[in-house]
Design an enzyme around this catalytic site. Structure first.
Site, PDB file in Angstrom:
ATOM      1  N   CYS A  80     -51.756  26.253  -6.421  1.00 65.81           N
ATOM      2  CA  CYS A  80     -53.050  24.747  -7.013  1.00 65.81           C
ATOM      3  C   CYS A  80     -54.355  25.271  -5.919  1.00 65.81           C
ATOM      4  O   CYS A  80     -55.525  24.189  -6.794  1.00 65.81           O
ATOM      5  CB  CYS A  80     -52.250  23.798  -5.979  1.00 65.81           C
ATOM      6  SG  CYS A  80     -50.494  23.765  -5.605  1.00 65.81           S
ATOM      7  N   SER A 119     -39.044  19.766  -6.054  1.00 62.84           N
ATOM      8  CA  SER A 119     -38.851  20.313  -7.619  1.00 62.84           C
ATOM      9  C   SER A 119     -38.494  20.627  -8.306  1.00 62.84           C
ATOM     10  O   SER A 119     -38.519  22.118  -7.478  1.00 62.84           O
ATOM     11  CB  SER A 119     -40.502  19.526  -7.404  1.00 62.84           C
ATOM     12  OG  SER A 119     -41.715  19.875  -8.198  1.00 62.84           O
ATOM     13  N   ALA A 120     -38.270  20.064  -9.007  1.00 62.65           N
ATOM     14  CA  ALA A 120     -36.890  21.046 -10.217  1.00 62.65           C
ATOM     15  C   ALA A 120     -38.151  22.612 -10.155  1.00 62.65           C
ATOM     16  O   ALA A 120     -36.911  23.690 -10.669  1.00 62.65           O
ATOM     17  CB  ALA A 120     -36.812  20.596 -11.329  1.00 62.65           C
ATOM     18  N   HIS A 121     -38.850  22.378 -10.748  1.00 62.62           N
ATOM     19  CA  HIS A 121     -40.000  23.782 -11.218  1.00 62.62           C
ATOM     20  C   HIS A 121     -39.174  25.026  -9.869  1.00 62.62           C
ATOM     21  O   HIS A 121     -40.055  25.963 -10.581  1.00 62.62           O
ATOM     22  CB  HIS A 121     -40.829  23.264 -11.721  1.00 62.62           C
ATOM     23  CG  HIS A 121     -42.364  23.100 -11.645  1.00 62.62           C
ATOM     24  ND1 HIS A 121     -42.450  24.239 -10.625  1.00 62.62           N
ATOM     25  CD2 HIS A 121     -42.493  21.431 -10.587  1.00 62.62           C
ATOM     26  CE1 HIS A 121     -43.581  23.758  -9.720  1.00 62.62           C
ATOM     27  NE2 HIS A 121     -43.569  22.300  -9.929  1.00 62.62           N
ATOM     28  N   THR A 125     -38.188   4.385 -17.496  1.00 64.66           N
ATOM     29  CA  THR A 125     -36.230   5.327 -18.879  1.00 64.66           C
ATOM     30  C   THR A 125     -36.721   6.615 -17.916  1.00 64.66           C
ATOM     31  O   THR A 125     -37.618   7.550 -17.842  1.00 64.66           O
ATOM     32  CB  THR A 125     -36.982   4.534 -20.405  1.00 64.66           C
ATOM     33  OG1 THR A 125     -37.408   3.597 -20.444  1.00 64.66           O
ATOM     34  CG2 THR A 125     -35.343   5.315 -20.734  1.00 64.66           C
ATOM     35  N   ASN A 177     -46.028  26.950   1.378  1.00 64.43           N
ATOM     36  CA  ASN A 177     -46.512  27.987  -0.047  1.00 64.43           C
ATOM     37  C   ASN A 177     -47.075  28.669   0.092  1.00 64.43           C
ATOM     38  O   ASN A 177     -47.052  29.426  -0.988  1.00 64.43           O
ATOM     39  CB  ASN A 177     -46.748  26.610  -0.997  1.00 64.43           C
ATOM     40  CG  ASN A 177     -47.560  25.172  -0.567  1.00 64.43           C
ATOM     41  OD1 ASN A 177     -48.113  24.951   0.371  1.00 64.43           O
ATOM     42  ND2 ASN A 177     -48.604  25.907  -1.144  1.00 64.43           N
ATOM     43  N   GLN A 186     -41.038  23.563  -0.914  1.00 67.25           N
ATOM     44  CA  GLN A 186     -40.330  25.891  -1.055  1.00 67.25           C
ATOM     45  C   GLN A 186     -38.927  25.829  -0.848  1.00 67.25           C
ATOM     46  O   GLN A 186     -39.042  26.950  -0.689  1.00 67.25           O
ATOM     47  CB  GLN A 186     -41.353  26.060  -0.402  1.00 67.25           C
ATOM     48  CG  GLN A 186     -43.168  26.039  -0.961  1.00 67.25           C
ATOM     49  CD  GLN A 186     -43.006  26.764  -2.547  1.00 67.25           C
ATOM     50  OE1 GLN A 186     -42.365  27.632  -2.826  1.00 67.25           O
ATOM     51  NE2 GLN A 186     -44.263  26.195  -2.998  1.00 67.25           N
ATOM     52  N   GLY A 209     -42.919  16.635  -6.838  1.00 67.61           N
ATOM     53  CA  GLY A 209     -42.683  16.763  -5.420  1.00 67.61           C
ATOM     54  C   GLY A 209     -44.476  15.690  -5.129  1.00 67.61           C
ATOM     55  O   GLY A 209     -44.151  15.401  -3.813  1.00 67.61           O
ATOM     56  N   THR A 210     -45.258  16.265  -6.003  1.00 66.13           N
ATOM     57  CA  THR A 210     -46.516  15.081  -5.553  1.00 66.13           C
ATOM     58  C   THR A 210     -45.842  14.323  -5.452  1.00 66.13           C
ATOM     59  O   THR A 210     -46.140  13.220  -4.367  1.00 66.13           O
ATOM     60  CB  THR A 210     -47.801  15.735  -6.131  1.00 66.13           C
ATOM     61  OG1 THR A 210     -47.854  17.040  -6.549  1.00 66.13           O
ATOM     62  CG2 THR A 210     -48.980  14.763  -5.861  1.00 66.13           C
TER      63      THR A 210
HETATM   64  N1  PLP Z   1     -45.011  20.565  -2.190  1.00 65.53           N
HETATM   65  C1  PLP Z   1     -45.422  22.487  -1.789  1.00 65.53           C
HETATM   66  C2  PLP Z   1     -45.205  22.508  -0.658  1.00 65.53           C
HETATM   67  C3  PLP Z   1     -45.668  22.508  -3.094  1.00 65.53           C
HETATM   68  O1  PLP Z   1     -46.122  23.851  -2.576  1.00 65.53           O
HETATM   69  C4  PLP Z   1     -45.659  21.577  -4.407  1.00 65.53           C
HETATM   70  C5  PLP Z   1     -46.437  22.717  -5.048  1.00 65.53           C
HETATM   71  O2  PLP Z   1     -47.340  23.773  -5.281  1.00 65.53           O
HETATM   72  C6  PLP Z   1     -45.780  20.334  -3.900  1.00 65.53           C
HETATM   73  C7  PLP Z   1     -45.375  20.233  -3.134  1.00 65.53           C
HETATM   74  C8  PLP Z   1     -46.083  19.522  -5.071  1.00 65.53           C
HETATM   75  O3  PLP Z   1     -45.055  20.042  -5.798  1.00 65.53           O
HETATM   76  P1  PLP Z   1     -44.825  19.389  -7.397  1.00 65.53           P
HETATM   77  O4  PLP Z   1     -45.896  20.749  -8.458  1.00 65.53           O
HETATM   78  O5  PLP Z   1     -43.952  19.741  -8.001  1.00 65.53           O
HETATM   79  O6  PLP Z   1     -46.180  18.267  -7.881  1.00 65.53           O
END
Ligand code: PLP
Length: 374
Positions: free
Chosen positions: A326, A199-201, A237, A151, A179, A71-72
Site C-alpha cells: 500500500c 480479504s479474499a484476494h 445487494t 503484512n 494476512q 479487509g479495510t
Molecule cells: N490488513 C492487512 C494486514 C493487510 O495486509 C491489508 C492489505 O494489504 C489490509 C488489511 C487491507 O485489506 P484490503 O485490501 O482487503 O482492503
C-alpha cells in the site's frame, strides 16, 4: 519474458478453479438473493452455502460470518462500531498495524475522544506481551486491536495468548487476520477472539470481497444503512460471484494447506540462503521465525543503488515490494520498520519478497541474478 511475481502479501493470483466457479455463477446465477422466486432463492442458497463452508473451516457458526467488501472496510466497521455501540472508552493497538486499523483507531480518538494506547514493540518486532498485560490492568472498557501476521515483515502474534489475556481482563479483542486467514489454521472455538477479518484476494480469491467474524454475543451496528442484507449489518445487494469465489478459494486453501505450506517454507529458506550468498552480511527485518510466506530483507547498499535495482527488477518482469504494498511509490520510511530498526538501518533500503504455492526456485534464481547484476 517470464513474469516473476514475488509480491503475494500485496495480492495473489486467482486459482483456476475459483475463476471457473465464478464464471459459472456470473453466467447462470443472475438472481437477486433477496428475491423470493426461484432464481433469487438459488442465488441465496449459494451465498448461504458459502457462509457455511467458511464458518465450518474456522469452527465458527454461520451466523457469525458477515460478508463485506474488503479487509479495510471490515476493520473500520468493527473498530467504529465497538467504540460507538459497545461503549468502548479505550483502544489498545500497536504502531505496526496496517493503516486500515491505525487510521481508523486515530479517527475514533478524534471523533469519540477514546483513549488510544500503543503497546511497546520489542527490537525483534514482536509486541511486548508484558506491557500489554500491564495496560490491560486498568479497568477501562477496552478494545484491543492487534494484527495476526504483519503484512510487511511477517511477524506473527501469539493469537491465543492475546485472546486469553483479553478475556481475563474483559477487553474485546479484534484481530486483523488479513494476512493469515487461508494460510494457517484458526480455530475460533479454541481462541476467544471477538472479531477477525479476511480479504479474499490475499488467499487466491477475487478482489472486492472479504468477511468479518463477529462473535455471537457482540452486537455491532451497521456502518452503512439500507437493505436487510447480511442481517442489516452490511446493506447492499450481494455480489454472489464474489462470495462464491471467495468460499471456493478458502476451501482450496485449507484442503491444500499442508502441502502448499511445506512448499512455501522450502522456497523461503532457499530465498534466504541465496540472499546470504549474494550479500554475506545481509539482515532480515523482523524476528527470526516470521510467517512462512514473507521475507523482508535489509539491503546493504545505498538508496540510489537500491532505486536502480528496483527499476531493473521491474524491467526484468520481477514484482517485489519496497516496504508495504500500500506504500509502494512512497518515499517515506515504512511506519512498520520505523518501530524497531535503528536510525542507520532505517536509512538503508528494504525489500519485501512474498511467496505463494506458485513460486518456484527458478523465480528466486531470476531475482538473485538481477540483484547480482546491479
Ligand atoms: N490488513 C492487512 C494486514 C493487510 O495486509 C491489508 C492489505 O494489504 C489490509 C488489511 C487491507 O485489506 P484490503 O485490501 O482487503 O482492503
Amino acid at each position: 519474458m517470464k513474469q516473476v511475481y514475488l509480491d503475494n502479501a500485496a495480492t495473489t493470483s486467482l486459482r483456476p478453479e475459483v475463476i471457473a466457479e465464478m464464471i459459472k455463477v456470473l453466467s447462470e446465477e443472475y438472481g437477486n438473493p433477496s428475491s423470493t422466486y426461484a432464481v433469487g432463492r438459488s442465488a441465496r442458497s449459494l451465498i448461504e452455502a458459502s457462509r457455511k463452508s467458511i464458518a465450518k473451516q474456522l469452527n465458527a457458526s454461520s451466523s457469525e460470518i458477515i460478508f463485506i467488501s474488503c479487509g479495510t472496510e471490515a476493520n473500520n466497521w468493527i473498530i467504529r462500531s465497538a467504540v460507538r455501540d459497545l461503549q468502548i472508552k479505550r483502544i489498545i493497538t500497536s504502531k505496526m498495524e496496517h493503516h486500515a486499523v491505525l487510521y481508523a483507531a486515530k479517527q475514533m480518538q478524534k471523533e469519540y475522544d477514546v483513549e488510544l494506547e500503543f503497546v511497546n514493540i520489542l527490537p525483534n518486532s514482536e509486541i511486548d506481551y508484558g506491557h500489554l498485560e500491564q495496560l490491560l490492568g486498568d479497568e477501562v472498557p477496552t478494545l484491543v486491536s492487534l494484527m495476526h501476521v504483519n503484512n510487511e515483515v511477517g511477524t506473527e502474534l501469539d493469537l491465543k495468548r492475546v485472546a486469553d489475556l483479553c478475556q481475563k481482563h474483559q477487553a474485546l479483542f479484534h484481530c486483523d487476520t488479513v494476512q493469515s486467514v487461508g494460510k494457517t489454521e484458526i480455530d475460533l472455538k479454541e481462541i476467544p477472539v471477538d472479531f477477525i477479518v479476511a480479504s479474499a484476494h490475499k488467499f487466491h480469491g477475487p478482489k472486492g470481497i472479504g468477511f468479518a467474524f463477529i462473535r455471537k454475543n457482540n452486537v455491532l451496528k451497521p456502518m452503512i444503512f439500507g437493505g436487510e442484507q447480511e442481517k442489516g449489518m452490511r446493506a447492499g445487494t450481494e455480489a454472489v460471484h464474489q462470495v462464491v469465489g471467495m468460499a471456493k478459494a478458502f476451501e482450496i486453501s485449507y484442503d491444500k494447506l499442508d502441502e502448499e505450506r511445506e512448499h512455501i517454507q522450502e522456497i523461503k529458506k532457499y530465498c534466504q540462503s541465496k540472499l546470504q550468498e549474494v550479500y554475506p552480511d545481509v539482515k532480515f527485518n523482523g524476528n527470526q521465525t516470521g510467517f512462512y510466506n514473507i521475507v523482508n530483507v535489509l539491503l546493504p547498499m545505498s538508496e540510489e543503488k537500491a532505486s536502480m535495482m528496483l527499476f531493473q527488477l521491474d524491467m526484468k518482469g520481477i514484482a517485489v515490494s519496497r516496504g508495504s504494498a500500500c506504500q509502494s511509490g512512497s518515499q517515506k520510511p515504512s511506519h512498520v520498520l520505523s518501530e524497531f530498526l535503528n536510525e542507520t538501518d532505517l536509512k538503508k533500503p528494504s525489500l519485501r519478497v512474498s511467496f505463494s504455492h506458485e513460486t518456484t526456485r527458478e523465480d528466486i534464481d531470476i531475482l538473485i541474478d538481477v540483484l547480482q547484476s546491479v
